[in-house]
Enzyme design. Structure first.
Site, PDB file in Angstrom:
ATOM      1  N   HIS A  15      66.552  72.000 -40.708  1.00 51.95           N
ATOM      2  CA  HIS A  15      65.441  71.945 -41.663  1.00 51.95           C
ATOM      3  C   HIS A  15      65.153  73.337 -42.242  1.00 51.95           C
ATOM      4  CE1 HIS A  15      60.860  71.303 -42.219  1.00 51.95           C
ATOM      5  NE2 HIS A  15      61.463  70.636 -43.179  1.00 51.95           N
ATOM      6  N   ASP A  31      64.641  73.879 -49.721  1.00 51.06           N
ATOM      7  CA  ASP A  31      63.735  73.531 -50.820  1.00 51.06           C
ATOM      8  C   ASP A  31      64.023  74.410 -52.037  1.00 51.06           C
ATOM      9  OD1 ASP A  31      62.008  71.829 -49.042  1.00 51.06           O
ATOM     10  OD2 ASP A  31      61.697  73.761 -48.064  1.00 51.06           O
ATOM     11  N   HIS A  57      59.582  77.046 -49.991  1.00 51.79           N
ATOM     12  CA  HIS A  57      58.861  75.802 -49.718  1.00 51.79           C
ATOM     13  C   HIS A  57      57.515  75.749 -50.428  1.00 51.79           C
ATOM     14  CE1 HIS A  57      56.142  73.146 -47.452  1.00 51.79           C
ATOM     15  NE2 HIS A  57      57.220  72.408 -47.227  1.00 51.79           N
ATOM     16  N   GLU A  82      66.375  69.794 -51.481  1.00 54.91           N
ATOM     17  CA  GLU A  82      65.110  69.133 -51.807  1.00 54.91           C
ATOM     18  C   GLU A  82      64.527  69.769 -53.058  1.00 54.91           C
ATOM     19  OE1 GLU A  82      61.883  69.016 -48.878  1.00 54.91           O
ATOM     20  OE2 GLU A  82      60.527  68.468 -50.512  1.00 54.91           O
TER      21      GLU A  82
HETATM   22  O1  G3P Z   1      63.341  67.132 -46.741  1.00 54.74           O
HETATM   23  C1  G3P Z   1      62.688  66.905 -45.532  1.00 54.74           C
HETATM   24  C2  G3P Z   1      61.512  67.834 -45.352  1.00 54.74           C
HETATM   25  O2  G3P Z   1      61.925  69.138 -45.675  1.00 54.74           O
HETATM   26  C3  G3P Z   1      60.334  67.443 -46.200  1.00 54.74           C
HETATM   27  O3  G3P Z   1      59.205  68.202 -45.925  1.00 54.74           O
HETATM   28  O4  G3P Z   1      57.543  69.901 -46.455  1.00 54.74           O
HETATM   29  O5  G3P Z   1      59.425  70.492 -44.963  1.00 54.74           O
HETATM   30  O6  G3P Z   1      59.811  70.157 -47.394  1.00 54.74           O
HETATM   31  P1  G3P Z   1      59.006  69.754 -46.205  1.00 54.74           P
HETATM   32 MG    MG Z   2      62.006  70.381 -47.439  1.00 55.30          MG
END
Ligand code: G3P
Ligand code: MG
Length: 239
Positions: free
Chosen positions: A9, A38, A51, A111
């Site tokens: 992640h 992200d 992010h 993302e």
């Molecule tokens: O893509 C999964 C996850 O990254 C979504 O939440 O807020 O960590 O971008 P966030």
């Molecule tokens: Mg994410």
């Protein structure tokens, strides 16, 4: 499309500063096959890895990402706030991150993370950059407008719809965005929703799963992949 089971992640998880090249390098060393990060637009339309809509939490900078051009963002340290050992770490461009993923043999879930009001533009531009890079990619977004814009720009790129809890109308939302998979919150996942998605043959990946026992349970129940800040809890052959 084959999902890696364990997806680091925000590049490398908790062990490195999020959304950095250092994270990608560690993910590869740990034996990860897949990463997630992200992508947001700088003021001059260059997609960068971050992010939050502001620089404050994760970098040495201040203010909104959308107000700064990529040349200014290149001077920001994205590592020292995580730990002084990671200073000075560049805030990566999306192109730089995709290039490194290809070099390291990492599959990446990009993302699309638009600043407020920039959903369509971000979807379009991120998709254009991803389509131009050679490698194994998957786009996702919480924003249906961003996903639809990405589809118009590069129909051939696989897309996943990101949600918190799986909504009642998930089939309709997937159809509208042309998504083939769902990415949902593990915490908000109900047995009922999991069964419906699994029975429909739709791939489901869940975020953010930081206990190995939770990951094992979800994978055993038919979740295709988990996003984790702790890829170090898994051995290379398991990922
Ligand atoms: O893509 C999964 C996850 O990254 C979504 O939440 O807020 O960590 O971008 P966030
Ligand atoms: Mg994410």
């Amino acid at each position: 499309m084959i999902y890696p089971k364990i997806i680091a992640h925000r590049c490398g998880g908790a062990l490195t500063p999020e959304n950095t090249l250092a994270g990608l390098r560690l993910a590869a060393r740990l034996g990860c096959r897949g990463v997630e990060f992200d992508a947001m637009l700088a003021a001059d339309g260059v997609p960068v890895l971050i992010h939050d809509e502001t620089l404050d939490r994760t970098t040495s900078g201040r203010g909104r990402v959308a107000d700064m051009d990529s040349a200014s963002l290149a001077g920001v340290d994205a590592g020292g706030r995580h730990h002084p050992a990671f200073a000075v770490e560049p805030l990566p461009t999306l192109d730089g991150a995709l290039h490194l993923c290809a070099e390291l043999g990492l599959w990446a879930n990009v993302e699309i993370k638009p600043s407020a009001g920039q959903e369509v533009e971000t979807g379009r531009i991120v998709a254009r950059h991803v389509a131009a890079a050679s490698g194994a990619w998957l786009l996702s977004s919480f924003s249906m407008s961003a996903l639809s814009a990405a589809a118009e720009e590069a129909q051939q790129l696989p897309r996943a719809l990101l949600v918190g809890a799986i909504p009642e109308d998930w089939r309709q939302q997937m159809a509208e965005t042309g998504a083939f998979a769902l990415h949902s919150s593990a915490r908000a996942l109900t047995a009922e929703a999991l069964r419906a998605v699994r029975d429909a043959g739709v791939p489901l990946a869940c975020y953010t799963v930081n206990r190995r026992s939770d990951g094992e349970r979800l994978l055993a129940e038919g979740v295709r992949a988990i996003f984790t800040d702790r890829p170090d809890l898994w051995l290379p052959g398991e990922m």
